[in-house]
Each structure stands twice: as structure tokens, then as C-alpha cells.
Write an enzyme that holds these catalytic residues in place. Structure first.
Site, short mmCIF file in Angstrom:
data_model
loop_
_atom_site.label_atom_id
_atom_site.label_comp_id
_atom_site.label_asym_id
_atom_site.label_seq_id
_atom_site.Cartn_x
_atom_site.Cartn_y
_atom_site.Cartn_z
N LYS A 68 0.88 -1.18 0.00
CA LYS A 68 0.00 0.00 0.00
C LYS A 68 0.91 1.21 0.00
O LYS A 68 1.81 1.32 0.83
CB LYS A 68 -0.90 0.01 1.24
CG LYS A 68 -1.80 1.25 1.27
CD LYS A 68 -2.90 1.15 2.32
CE LYS A 68 -2.40 1.49 3.70
NZ LYS A 68 -3.52 1.63 4.66
N GLN A 140 -12.27 7.18 11.92
CA GLN A 140 -12.23 5.72 12.06
C GLN A 140 -13.32 5.19 13.00
O GLN A 140 -13.69 4.01 12.92
CB GLN A 140 -10.87 5.26 12.63
CG GLN A 140 -9.66 5.72 11.86
CD GLN A 140 -9.56 5.11 10.48
OE1 GLN A 140 -10.03 3.98 10.26
NE2 GLN A 140 -8.99 5.83 9.54
N GLY A 222 -5.29 3.33 17.96
CA GLY A 222 -4.82 4.62 17.45
C GLY A 222 -3.31 4.75 17.38
O GLY A 222 -2.80 5.52 16.56
N THR A 223 -2.59 4.02 18.23
CA THR A 223 -1.14 4.24 18.33
C THR A 223 -0.40 3.43 17.26
O THR A 223 -0.29 2.21 17.37
CB THR A 223 -0.66 3.88 19.75
OG1 THR A 223 -1.30 4.76 20.66
CG2 THR A 223 0.85 4.05 19.87
P1 NAD Z 1 -9.28 11.79 13.13
O1 NAD Z 1 -8.32 12.89 12.88
O2 NAD Z 1 -10.53 11.73 12.32
O3 NAD Z 1 -9.72 11.79 14.68
C1 NAD Z 1 -8.76 11.95 15.70
C2 NAD Z 1 -9.33 11.52 17.03
O4 NAD Z 1 -8.32 11.70 18.05
C3 NAD Z 1 -10.54 12.34 17.47
O5 NAD Z 1 -11.40 11.53 18.23
C4 NAD Z 1 -9.89 13.41 18.35
O6 NAD Z 1 -10.80 13.99 19.27
C5 NAD Z 1 -8.86 12.56 19.07
N1 NAD Z 1 -7.78 13.33 19.66
C6 NAD Z 1 -7.06 14.33 19.08
N2 NAD Z 1 -6.18 14.83 19.97
C7 NAD Z 1 -6.36 14.15 21.14
C8 NAD Z 1 -5.76 14.19 22.42
N3 NAD Z 1 -4.78 15.05 22.69
N4 NAD Z 1 -6.19 13.33 23.37
C9 NAD Z 1 -7.17 12.44 23.12
N5 NAD Z 1 -7.79 12.35 21.92
C10 NAD Z 1 -7.37 13.18 20.95
O7 NAD Z 1 -8.43 10.45 12.98
P2 NAD Z 1 -8.92 8.98 12.61
O8 NAD Z 1 -8.86 8.80 11.14
O9 NAD Z 1 -10.16 8.66 13.34
O10 NAD Z 1 -7.70 8.12 13.21
C11 NAD Z 1 -7.50 8.04 14.61
C12 NAD Z 1 -6.13 7.44 14.88
O11 NAD Z 1 -6.08 6.11 14.38
C13 NAD Z 1 -4.97 8.19 14.21
O12 NAD Z 1 -3.93 8.30 15.17
C14 NAD Z 1 -4.53 7.25 13.08
O13 NAD Z 1 -3.16 7.38 12.77
C15 NAD Z 1 -4.85 5.90 13.71
N6 NAD Z 1 -5.01 4.81 12.74
C16 NAD Z 1 -4.51 3.60 13.07
C17 NAD Z 1 -4.65 2.53 12.22
C18 NAD Z 1 -4.13 1.17 12.60
O14 NAD Z 1 -4.08 0.28 11.75
N7 NAD Z 1 -3.78 0.94 13.84
C19 NAD Z 1 -5.32 2.70 10.98
C20 NAD Z 1 -5.88 3.95 10.68
C21 NAD Z 1 -5.72 5.01 11.58
#
Ligand code: NAD
Length: 323
Positions: A68, A140, A222-223
Site C-alpha cells: 500500500k 475511524q 490509534g497508536t
Molecule cells: P481523526 O483525525 O478523524 O480523529 C482523531 C481523534 O483523536 C478524534 O477523536 C480526536 O478527538 C482525538 N484526539 C485528538 N487529539 C487528542 C488528544 N490530545 N487526546 C485524546 N484524543 C485526541 O483520525 P482517525 O482517522 O479517526 O484516526 C485516529 C487514529 O487512528 C490516528 O492516530 C490514526 O493514525 C490511527 N489509525 C490507526 C490505524 C491502525 O491500523 N492501527 C489505521 C488507521 C488510523
């Protein structure tokens, strides 16, 4: 070569197929039949401040080879009305190296990430789980909730988000799924939830060890980068910890902090694939806290993309190009 454009993906991918593809590839990784290649992630020069990279792998048994390519363009939405995350999956014939497919990767990323936490819920949460706790209300989160509710007989969703103005995404999604939703603080969320999904871009823990009661399953999704953190490191020391790929978990996943602080060792992190294969018992007692550290691997993308290509061919909507 088959081309499946982004706009066609929604009609071709089912939650069942994403779940099955991700479950099978986690099992293959654990058996040693499939492996991910080292991830490339680079900052691009120029005013777009973009991050670009490749996640690839090979599944010798499933027959998938590819990558990807994509990343994050932080100004896309404001400057061009395009979504900030952009990616495309490329598949190759492992026998010849010829490209076999190019598949839009944006929706697939959300679906394969949701499928990963759903697979963890299916294999690690208590079968009698009734309350789903959601931490995070970003893009997500809706995909996560939809995939999770298929795994257990959830009767209620409780949610918390750092930015409360975003909580409507969780209440709207719960309503779509026919479930009551309540916005709560984190101690209440931990006291009520049997399964917790955390999907935020936080750099500091929100969910603390003291919030979580025995028997809970937590999917930390998320991490996926050094420096991010969603839960207190002490929680990992109390939990039975599982992941998609141990090397990623301890370097860029949630376990980076607990391992870095010496609270757990790399050997304490098990593979979800080993639980699927029956090589690791997973949850042992109803009081265990289980934690899935979902870091996201390229093989998930290839597995789900391969299933989309099959569906596109069956449905007669695949664009076949002589390449
Ligand atoms: P998004 O930008 O749409 O949403 C971000 C979320 O994080 C929101 O709920 C926001 O309120 C919250 N947030 C922001 N700052 C914060 C803080 N200081 N403390 C607590 N919460 C906080 O992002 P998304 O597309 O929903 O993705 C969320 C996370 O998931 C991102 O970090 C992304 O990199 C990760 N992700 C991981 C995978 C995986 O395979 N593990 C895949 C896709 C995305």
C-alpha cells in the site's frame, strides 16, 4: 491488470469478507506463512508537509504480494476538498512479478482497521460482553463501532472524546445500529464497558489503569507511531497483551511505553494470530483484562484488497487493462 477505483469499493466490500481476510492473514503471519516488509515512511519536501510511505508484504499461502502506497497530506481538505489520508494498494503475481491489480485504499484502510479490532473482540473478549465503550470520535470511530457490534450481543454504547463536539459521530452511528448511546466520563466508561475501543491520535494516555475493571477487553487502535499513546502503561502490565505484529507493537504501538519503562518485556506481548491458530490460549479467565495493540500491517491491506478484486470480478465491475 484489474483496476478497482476508490468509488467502487463501498459496493464491493462486506464486513464479513474484511473480517475473514484479516483473521486469515493474522493466522498466516503467526504460522510464518506471511510476513510484512519493513515500513518506509518519509516526510516529503515542499509546502504540503506530507508524509508518504509504503507498507508491503507477502503471503506465500494466501498468494498475496504487494504494497500500500500513500500517506497523509494535512492540507488536502482545506486546499482541495480532498481527504487528507490518501492511499492505493498494488498487488502482484508472486510467481511472475507482473502487476495484477490496483485498488483504491482509502475506504479499505478504515475497513481493515475495524476488522482487526473486531477479530480481537471475537477471540479475546468475554462472550457475555454487553456494553461497548468508545474512546475517540474521529473518522475511524464509526467503522470501528459498526464492525465491533457484529461480534457480541452489545446492548449499549458509552463514549468519550477529547473533543466533545465530535461525539455526535458516535451517537449517530449507535442510532444507525439501533443501540442506545450515552456520553460519559472516562471513569464511568471504564466502570460500565465490557469491551473498550480506543482510536485517537493522542500523544498522552486518556484511559488510566484505575479506570479499567477486571474482565474488560481493550482494543488500542490509534497508536501506530513513536510517541503516540492512548492508555496508561501500567494497564499493559495488568493485562494479557496481544498484537498484530510484536516488532511493531514494541516500537511504534501502544506497548512501546510499557516496554520502554520496563513494565513488561517484549516476550509478554503475544500474537493475536497465535490465539486464532490455537497456539496461545488468549483469555484464560473471565477476570482477565485482555488488550489488543493494533498497529496496522501491510498484509491486512493486501488481504482485504485481494478480496475486493475477487468480488469486483464476480460482480463484473472490474476494469481489466492490458498492462
Ligand atoms: P481523526 O483525525 O478523524 O480523529 C482523531 C481523534 O483523536 C478524534 O477523536 C480526536 O478527538 C482525538 N484526539 C485528538 N487529539 C487528542 C488528544 N490530545 N487526546 C485524546 N484524543 C485526541 O483520525 P482517525 O482517522 O479517526 O484516526 C485516529 C487514529 O487512528 C490516528 O492516530 C490514526 O493514525 C490511527 N489509525 C490507526 C490505524 C491502525 O491500523 N492501527 C489505521 C488507521 C488510523
Amino acid at each position: 491488470m484489474i483496476i478497482v477505483p476508490e468509488a467502487a469499493i463501498a459496493g464491493l466490500v462486506s464486513p464479513e469478507a474484511s473480517f475473514a481476510a484479516v483473521e486469515a492473514v493474522f493466522a498466516a503471519m503467526s504460522r510464518g506463512d506471511a510476513r510484512n516488509f519493513p515500513v518506509v515512511r518519509e516526510a516529503l519536501p515542499g509546502p504540503e508537509e506530507a508524509l508518504y510511505g509504503f507498507k508491503g508484504g507477502v503471503d506465500a499461502v494466501g498468494g498475496a504480494l504487494g504494497l500500500k502506497a500513500g500517506g497523509y497530506w494535512p492540507h488536502n481538505l482545506e486546499r482541495r476538498n480532498l481527504i487528507n489520508h490518501q492511499s492505493t494498494v498494488f498487488l502482484f503475481d508472486p510467481a511472475t512479478g507482473k502487476p495484477t491489480a490496483m485498488v483504491g485504499g482509502n475506504l479499505l484502510t478504515a475497513l481493515r482497521t475495524a476488522a482487526a479490532s473486531a477479530v480481537s473482540i471475537a477471540h479475546l473478549s468475554r462472550p457475555d460482553s454487553k456494553v461497548l465503550g468508545m474512546i475517540g470520535a474521529g473518522h475511524q470511530s464509526a467503522f470501528q463501532m459498526r464492525a465491533a457490534v457484529r461480534q457480541r450481543g452489545f446492548e449499549k454504547v458509552v463514549g468519550w472524546n477529547y473533543h466533545p463536539e465530535m461525539l455526535s459521530r458516535l451517537s449517530d452511528t449507535a442510532a444507525e445500529l439501533g443501540l442506545p448511546f450515552e456520553a460519559v466520563d472516562l471513569p464511568t466508561l471504564g466502570a460500565q464497558a465490557d469491551v473498550i475501543i480506543s482510536i485517537t491520535s493522542s500523544q498522552a494516555p486518556s484511559l488510566m489503569d484505575a479506570h479499567v475493571r477486571p474482565g474488560t477487553h481493550i482494543a488500542c487502535m490509534g497508536t501506530d507511531t513513536k510517541g503516540k499513546q492512548e492508555v496508561e502503561a501500567a494497564l499493559l502490565a495488568r493485562a494479557r497483551v496481544f498484537t498484530d505484529e510484536v516488532a511493531q507493537s514494541v516500537t511504534i504501538g501502544e506497548a512501546q511505553h510499557a516496554v520502554g519503562q520496563g513494565l513488561i518485556a517484549e516476550g509478554d506481548v503475544g500474537e493475536l494470530g497465535a490465539v486464532i491458530n490455537g497456539d496461545n490460549p488468549g483469555r484464560i479467565s473471565a477476570d482477565d483484562i485482555t488488550l489488543f495493540d493494533g498497529t496496522g500491517v501491510g498484509l491486512q491491506d493486501l488481504a482485504v484488497a485481494s478480496s475486493v478484486v475477487e468480488r469486483a470480478i464476480e460482480a463484473g465491475v472490474a476494469l481489466d487493462v492490458d498492462f
